[in-house]
Design an enzyme around this catalytic site. Structure first.
Site, PDB file in Angstrom:
ATOM      1  N   ARG A 124     -72.904  41.838 -30.699  1.00 45.15           N
ATOM      2  CA  ARG A 124     -73.537  41.554 -29.578  1.00 45.15           C
ATOM      3  C   ARG A 124     -72.986  42.274 -28.444  1.00 45.15           C
ATOM      4  NH1 ARG A 124     -77.607  39.111 -30.563  1.00 45.15           N
ATOM      5  NH2 ARG A 124     -77.944  36.878 -30.531  1.00 45.15           N
ATOM      6  N   HIS A 173     -81.733  47.086 -29.075  1.00 42.84           N
ATOM      7  CA  HIS A 173     -81.534  45.685 -30.013  1.00 42.84           C
ATOM      8  C   HIS A 173     -82.712  45.648 -30.969  1.00 42.84           C
ATOM      9  CE1 HIS A 173     -79.667  41.636 -28.853  1.00 42.84           C
ATOM     10  NE2 HIS A 173     -79.939  41.690 -30.157  1.00 42.84           N
ATOM     11  N   ASP A 205     -76.652  49.214 -30.726  1.00 44.46           N
ATOM     12  CA  ASP A 205     -77.928  48.616 -30.899  1.00 44.46           C
ATOM     13  C   ASP A 205     -77.759  47.503 -29.651  1.00 44.46           C
ATOM     14  OD1 ASP A 205     -80.432  48.218 -31.918  1.00 44.46           O
ATOM     15  OD2 ASP A 205     -79.763  46.124 -32.625  1.00 44.46           O
ATOM     16  N   GLU A 245     -78.786  44.253 -21.058  1.00 43.55           N
ATOM     17  CA  GLU A 245     -79.981  44.690 -21.662  1.00 43.55           C
ATOM     18  C   GLU A 245     -81.117  44.440 -20.891  1.00 43.55           C
ATOM     19  OE1 GLU A 245     -79.999  43.259 -25.853  1.00 43.55           O
ATOM     20  OE2 GLU A 245     -77.753  43.986 -26.229  1.00 43.55           O
ATOM     21  N   VAL A 263     -73.752  46.233 -33.846  1.00 46.55           N
ATOM     22  CA  VAL A 263     -74.877  45.590 -34.005  1.00 46.55           C
ATOM     23  C   VAL A 263     -74.996  44.152 -34.101  1.00 46.55           C
ATOM     24  CG1 VAL A 263     -76.164  47.538 -35.576  1.00 46.55           C
ATOM     25  CG2 VAL A 263     -74.770  45.858 -36.689  1.00 46.55           C
TER      26      VAL A 263
END
Lengths: 320, 320
Positions: free
Chosen positions: A232, A280, A256, A261, A230
Site C-alpha cells: 500500500r 496499481h 505499484d 493514486e 506492491v
C-alpha cells in the site's frame, strides 16, 4: 430469503450455480439497485471503495440488514472497520487470489533490471549487438527481505528460493512461515538491512504500518538495494523515498502503489530513471471473476448454513 | 609433471589453492605461452573458440600431450569432436553453471511482456498513470514447452512450476526428468503445440537439432505463443522465424542467440516490435570465475588421480 448485492459482475455460469444451489437467494446487481431494496441487502459481493457512499448509507440506517461484506481487494484499509465491528457486520477479503500475479509482477521488475533488459532494449533501437557484462546482476546468492508474510509474501518467497536467494520475512510475531529462510520481527530486521539487496513491501496498511518506510528506514539500507512496493502506498513516506533515491541511499525503486493514486503529475518519481511505475496493477488477474468467485463460494455455503465464514475473515482490530 | 594452460584467468586464491594442492602442476596463462611450451600442455582450462587456431595446432601435432579440454561453455558444438575423439582427448563442459542465470533471463523476458512492463515504461515517459488491464497476462495456468531437459531446462521448469505453469519437457528419450509435469519425445510434442503459450529452446546444437525450429514447426504453433531461444542460434531457421513473426504465426520472440553472431545489421529482427534481443548474455554470471572453478575442481582431483573425469564429460558422438 437472503439478498445479495453484487458490485462485481457474475459470469453466467456463476449466476446459474447460485440460483440452482440457493433458490432462497435473491441477487441484485448494483447497477439495478433501487432505493427501496436497500434494507433487504444481507450480503455485498465484491465491495469496492467507489461505493463508499452506499456503504455509509447502510451503516447509518438502523433498519439495514447488512450482515456480510465481501471485498474485492486483499487489503481493507479503506473500510470503516470500527463501525462495521460495532454493527457485527462480517468482513472477508479477497486475500490470496492476487498472490500469483503479484509475485510475477515483483520478479518482472527485478529481472528487468538484473538481466539488463533496459540496456538491451535501448541497444536494440540502435541495432547495437552488445551489452556491458558488468550491468548484469544475479539474483542467486542475494538477500531479499519481505515485509509481510501472508499469502502474497509467501508466494514471493517461494519464487525467490527457486532463484537461490536468501529470503528473510518480517512480521509482527516473528513466527516461522513456509518458504522463508529466516523470519524476524519488528525489532530484528534493522540489523540485517545492510546486507539486503531487495526490499519488498506487502504489508497491509494499518496505523502500525503507516509511513513505516521513512527517512530513518532508508538511512539503514544498503546503497545497492532496490525497494519494491506492491503493498500500500501510505506505508511509505514518499518524500523520504524520493530523497533516498536522489541521494543514492538506495539504488532503485519499483512502485505499484503511491501515497496518492493516481500518482500526481507533479511527483518527482516520474522523472527518475531508477524508478519503475505501474498503476496499481501488480495484482491484476486475467481471470479475476473466476478466482474471486472461488474465494467467495465456500464462505457463502457456510454463511447460508449458520451465518459464519470459514476463510479470509478480517479481524476488525488488526485490520487484516 | 602436469601442465595446464589457462584461457580463463584464475583468481589469486584459486592459483594458491592449485599450487598448494598440486605441487606437480605447472600453470601457464595463455597470454604468457611461448611456442616451445606447446608440447608440454596436458590440460586446457577454460577453452574458448577464440583460440581455435591454437587447438588446431595441438591436434595436428603428433607430439602434443594434450589430454583434457575444459570448455568455458555449456555447449560444445564449435569443437572438432571427431578429431578430439580420435586423439582420446577428454572434453568436459561448464554445463550447469549457467542454469540459474539463464532461468532468470527467460523469466525476465516473459514477465516483461506478461506484466505489460513495456506499456508501463512507455506510459511513464508521458507521466501517464494507467494501463489497459487487457494487456496483462498471467503465467499461471499457461503451458510452457521446454526443448532440452538437462540442467538448464530443469531449472527453467522449476521456476515455471512455482508460477503454477504446466511444464512440458521435450527430449530424445522421452524419459522423465525432475520438475516437469510431462515429458514427451521427438514424436510426441507436435500434437501439443497448439496449446503451448511459451516455447523455450535450450537444446545443444548437434546435427539433429540444426534448423529444428523451421517453417513446418512454426505452422503448428499457437498464434499466441512466445518463442524463446536461449540455446543455440542455428537450431532455428531464422528466415522461418522471421516469417512466423511477421505473419502472426507466433506472437513474439525473445532471442539471445542467432544463426550468425553478432546478429547482422541487416537482420529484420532489429526492426520488429514483438522481438527482444540480448547479445548472447542469458548465461552471464556475476561471479563466473568462482562458479567455473567449482565445476573444474572435482574433475581435476580425479584427473590427477587416474586421468579420468567425474562430471560434465562430453559424449563425442552425442555432442553434449
Amino acid at each position: 430469503m437472503t439478498t445479495m448485492l453484487t458490485m462485481e459482475s457474475l459470469k453466467p455460469e456463476q449466476s446459474t450455480f447460485l440460483k440452482q444451489t440457493y433458490p432462497e437467494l435473491t441477487i441484485i446487481p448494483v447497477e439495478a439497485l433501487v432505493a427501496d431494496q436497500l434494507r433487504q441487502i444481507n450480503i455485498i459481493y465484491g465491495y469496492k471503495n467507489t461505493y463508499a457512499k452506499l456503504l455509509t448509507q447502510l451503516l447509518n440506517d438502523p433498519q439495514s440488514k447488512l450482515k456480510w461484506l465481501q471485498t474485492i481487494s486483499a487489503g481493507v484499509d479503506y473500510l470503516p472497520l470500527a463501525q462495521l465491528a460495532k454493527k457485527h457486520i462480517l468482513v472477508s477479503s479477497a486475500s490470496g487470489i492476487h498472490a500469483q500475479a503479484i509475485s510475477q509482477n515483483v520478479f518482472g521488475y527485478l529481472l528487468y533490471w538484473a538481466r539488463a533488459l533496459d540496456k538491451a532494449i535501448a541497444a536494440k533501437t540502435q541495432h547495437q549487438y552488445g551489452l556491458d557484462p558488468q550491468k548484469i546482476v544475479n539474483l542467486d546468492g542475494k538477500t531479499m527481505m519481505i515485509f509481510g508474510t501472508g499469502h502474497i509474501g509467501q508466494q514471493i518467497a517461494k519464487v525467490a528460493q527457486v532463484f537461490n536467494m536468501h529470503v528473510i520475512g518480517v512480521n509482527r510475531s516473528g513466527r516461522a512461515k513456509p518458504s522463508f529462510d529466516q523470519i524476524v520481527d519488528d525489532q530484528g530486521y534493522a540489523a540485517l538491512l545492510a546486507d539486503v539487496a531487495y526490499i519488498v513491501n506487502v504489508m497491509p496498511l494499518t496505523t502500525a504500518t503507516h509511513h513505516f518506510f521513512n527517512a530513518q528506514f532508508f538511512e539503514q539500507v544498503n546503497h545497492q538495494a532496490t525497494f519494491i512496493n506492491v503493498g500500500r502506498g501510505p506505508s511509505v513516506d514518499e518524500t523520504a523515498l524520493i530523497n533516498a533515491l536522489s541521494h543514492g541511499q538506495i539504488k532503485a525503486a519499483a512502485l505499484d502503489v503511491f501515497e496518492m493514486e493516481p500518482l500526481p503529475q507533479t511527483s518527482p518519481l516520474w522523472q527518475m530513471n531508477n524508478v519503475l511505475i505501474t498503476p496499481h496493477t501488480s495484482g491484476l488477474l486475467e481471470h479475476f471473476r473466476i478466482a474471486f468467485f472461488n474465494v467467495f463460494k465456500p464462505n457463502l455455503a457456510q454463511f447460508m448454513k449458520d451465518g459464519t465464514l470459514i476463510r479470509n475473515q478480517i479481524d476488525y482490530h488488526a485490520g487484516y
